[in-house]
Design a protein around this motif. Structure first.
Motif, PDB file in Angstrom:
ATOM      1  N   VAL A  57      40.882  26.433  68.557  1.00  0.00           N
ATOM      2  CA  VAL A  57      41.107  27.812  68.132  1.00  0.00           C
ATOM      3  C   VAL A  57      40.051  28.276  67.132  1.00  0.00           C
ATOM      4  N   LYS A  58      39.555  27.381  66.294  1.00  0.00           N
ATOM      5  CA  LYS A  58      38.526  27.794  65.329  1.00  0.00           C
ATOM      6  C   LYS A  58      37.243  28.188  66.044  1.00  0.00           C
ATOM      7  N   ALA A  59      36.873  27.460  67.081  1.00  0.00           N
ATOM      8  CA  ALA A  59      35.688  27.819  67.865  1.00  0.00           C
ATOM      9  C   ALA A  59      35.918  29.141  68.587  1.00  0.00           C
ATOM     10  N   TRP A  60      37.136  29.341  69.089  1.00  0.00           N
ATOM     11  CA  TRP A  60      37.468  30.603  69.750  1.00  0.00           C
ATOM     12  C   TRP A  60      37.341  31.758  68.764  1.00  0.00           C
ATOM     13  N   LEU A  61      37.859  31.582  67.551  1.00  0.00           N
ATOM     14  CA  LEU A  61      37.741  32.623  66.529  1.00  0.00           C
ATOM     15  C   LEU A  61      36.284  32.896  66.183  1.00  0.00           C
ATOM     16  N   SER A  62      35.494  31.862  66.116  1.00  0.00           N
ATOM     17  CA  SER A  62      34.067  32.025  65.828  1.00  0.00           C
ATOM     18  C   SER A  62      33.385  32.834  66.927  1.00  0.00           C
ATOM     19  N   ASP A  63      33.730  32.533  68.186  1.00  0.00           N
ATOM     20  CA  ASP A  63      33.202  33.318  69.313  1.00  0.00           C
ATOM     21  C   ASP A  63      33.622  34.784  69.205  1.00  0.00           C
ATOM     22  N   MET A  64      34.890  34.994  68.893  1.00  0.00           N
ATOM     23  CA  MET A  64      35.392  36.364  68.770  1.00  0.00           C
ATOM     24  C   MET A  64      34.686  37.105  67.628  1.00  0.00           C
ATOM     25  N   GLU A  65      34.409  36.402  66.558  1.00  0.00           N
ATOM     26  CA  GLU A  65      33.719  37.052  65.442  1.00  0.00           C
ATOM     27  C   GLU A  65      32.303  37.451  65.838  1.00  0.00           C
ATOM     28  N   SER A  66      31.644  36.612  66.616  1.00  0.00           N
ATOM     29  CA  SER A  66      30.275  36.946  67.017  1.00  0.00           C
ATOM     30  C   SER A  66      30.244  38.132  67.975  1.00  0.00           C
ATOM     31  N   THR A  67      31.326  38.336  68.741  1.00  0.00           N
ATOM     32  CA  THR A  67      31.335  39.463  69.684  1.00  0.00           C
ATOM     33  C   THR A  67      32.056  40.701  69.164  1.00  0.00           C
ATOM     34  N   HIS A  68      33.038  40.525  68.256  1.00  0.00           N
ATOM     35  CA  HIS A  68      33.838  41.658  67.797  1.00  0.00           C
ATOM     36  C   HIS A  68      33.875  41.831  66.283  1.00  0.00           C
ATOM     37  N   GLY A  69      33.172  40.985  65.560  1.00  0.00           N
ATOM     38  CA  GLY A  69      33.255  40.984  64.108  1.00  0.00           C
ATOM     39  C   GLY A  69      32.625  42.173  63.410  1.00  0.00           C
ATOM     40  N   ASP A  70      31.983  43.059  64.176  1.00  0.00           N
ATOM     41  CA  ASP A  70      31.365  44.224  63.541  1.00  0.00           C
ATOM     42  C   ASP A  70      32.346  45.386  63.397  1.00  0.00           C
ATOM     43  N   SER A  71      33.534  45.256  63.944  1.00  0.00           N
ATOM     44  CA  SER A  71      34.586  46.263  63.815  1.00  0.00           C
ATOM     45  C   SER A  71      35.483  45.875  62.645  1.00  0.00           C
ATOM     46  N   LEU A  72      35.806  46.820  61.785  1.00  0.00           N
ATOM     47  CA  LEU A  72      36.625  46.542  60.614  1.00  0.00           C
ATOM     48  C   LEU A  72      37.986  45.955  60.999  1.00  0.00           C
ATOM     49  N   LYS A  73      38.663  46.553  61.977  1.00  0.00           N
ATOM     50  CA  LYS A  73      39.977  46.048  62.393  1.00  0.00           C
ATOM     51  C   LYS A  73      39.885  44.601  62.876  1.00  0.00           C
ATOM     52  N   HIS A  74      38.916  44.340  63.735  1.00  0.00           N
ATOM     53  CA  HIS A  74      38.765  42.996  64.280  1.00  0.00           C
ATOM     54  C   HIS A  74      38.367  42.004  63.193  1.00  0.00           C
ATOM     55  N   PHE A  75      37.455  42.406  62.331  1.00  0.00           N
ATOM     56  CA  PHE A  75      37.043  41.538  61.237  1.00  0.00           C
ATOM     57  C   PHE A  75      38.237  41.193  60.355  1.00  0.00           C
ATOM     58  N   PHE A  76      39.064  42.193  60.081  1.00  0.00           N
ATOM     59  CA  PHE A  76      40.251  41.987  59.263  1.00  0.00           C
ATOM     60  C   PHE A  76      41.201  40.987  59.915  1.00  0.00           C
ATOM     61  N   MET A  77      41.482  41.164  61.205  1.00  0.00           N
ATOM     62  CA  MET A  77      42.394  40.251  61.893  1.00  0.00           C
ATOM     63  C   MET A  77      41.809  38.847  61.999  1.00  0.00           C
ATOM     64  N   LEU A  78      40.496  38.750  62.156  1.00  0.00           N
ATOM     65  CA  LEU A  78      39.864  37.432  62.156  1.00  0.00           C
ATOM     66  C   LEU A  78      40.048  36.742  60.815  1.00  0.00           C
ATOM     67  N   ARG A  79      39.912  37.502  59.745  1.00  0.00           N
ATOM     68  CA  ARG A  79      40.117  36.947  58.404  1.00  0.00           C
ATOM     69  C   ARG A  79      41.577  36.544  58.210  1.00  0.00           C
ATOM     70  N   CYS A  80      42.515  37.347  58.733  1.00  0.00           N
ATOM     71  CA  CYS A  80      43.937  36.998  58.654  1.00  0.00           C
ATOM     72  C   CYS A  80      44.214  35.711  59.426  1.00  0.00           C
ATOM     73  N   ALA A  81      43.605  35.579  60.597  1.00  0.00           N
ATOM     74  CA  ALA A  81      43.793  34.368  61.405  1.00  0.00           C
ATOM     75  C   ALA A  81      43.241  33.148  60.680  1.00  0.00           C
ATOM     76  N   ASP A  82      42.066  33.292  60.086  1.00  0.00           N
ATOM     77  CA  ASP A  82      41.498  32.172  59.331  1.00  0.00           C
ATOM     78  C   ASP A  82      42.397  31.792  58.163  1.00  0.00           C
ATOM     79  N   ALA A  83      42.928  32.795  57.482  1.00  0.00           N
ATOM     80  CA  ALA A  83      43.826  32.532  56.347  1.00  0.00           C
ATOM     81  C   ALA A  83      45.120  31.875  56.831  1.00  0.00           C
ATOM     82  N   HIS A  84      45.582  32.246  58.012  1.00  0.00           N
ATOM     83  CA  HIS A  84      46.790  31.634  58.562  1.00  0.00           C
ATOM     84  C   HIS A  84      46.545  30.152  58.864  1.00  0.00           C
ATOM     85  N   LEU A  85      45.380  29.860  59.430  1.00  0.00           N
ATOM     86  CA  LEU A  85      45.063  28.475  59.790  1.00  0.00           C
ATOM     87  C   LEU A  85      44.738  27.625  58.560  1.00  0.00           C
ATOM     88  N   SER A  86      44.148  28.258  57.548  1.00  0.00           N
ATOM     89  CA  SER A  86      43.784  27.550  56.306  1.00  0.00           C
ATOM     90  C   SER A  86      44.244  28.386  55.119  1.00  0.00           C
TER      91      SER A  86
END
Length: 123
Positions: A57-86
């Motif tokens: 899942v961490k690699a999947w999140l990293s992939d998603m960040e590289s493709t969608h991380g420039d959007s504020l909403k997506h960046f925010f949810m990626l950060r929430c997911a990272d915080a959930h995992l760690s």
């Protein structure tokens, strides 16, 4: 829940909530007690379609960040997911969101993130 995520990824693959809910599901499945081997195999098979084995899942999140991380909403949810995992990185994830360059973000995205923060996400 697996089928709900599969449907969501087919019908609205760029919804930012998927970025949070998939890691939560993966974490739940990894910790769940398997009482029936047949059901366990079905769950593992369905999960492999969402997050290919070996990548995690961490690699999947990293992939998603590289493709969608420039959007504020997506960046925010990626950060929430990272915080959930760690959970110990929550304050770092919040700082990253607050440092995000919103100059190219639309008002809807800013309002969405503000509402989520006010509701206690990343706190």
């Amino acid at each position: 829940m697996i089928q709900s995520l599969v449907r969501a990824m087919k019908t609205a693959p760029f919804r930012p909530e998927i970025l949070l809910h998939l890691p939560q599901l993966v974490q739940y499945v990894e910790k769940a007690e398997v009482t029936n081997n047949i059901v366990g195999e079905i769950v593992q098979s369905e999960m492999a379609k969402l997050v290919p084995k070996g990548t995690g899942v961490k690699a999947w999140l990293s992939d998603m960040e590289s493709t969608h991380g420039d959007s504020l909403k997506h960046f925010f949810m990626l950060r929430c997911a990272d915080a959930h995992l760690s959970p110990d990185t929550t304050s770092e994830q919040l700082s990253a969101v607050l440092d995000f360059d919103i100059s190219h973000s639309d008002l809807e995205s800013c309002e969405y993130v503000l509402e989520q923060l006010q509701d206690g996400k990343l706190s």
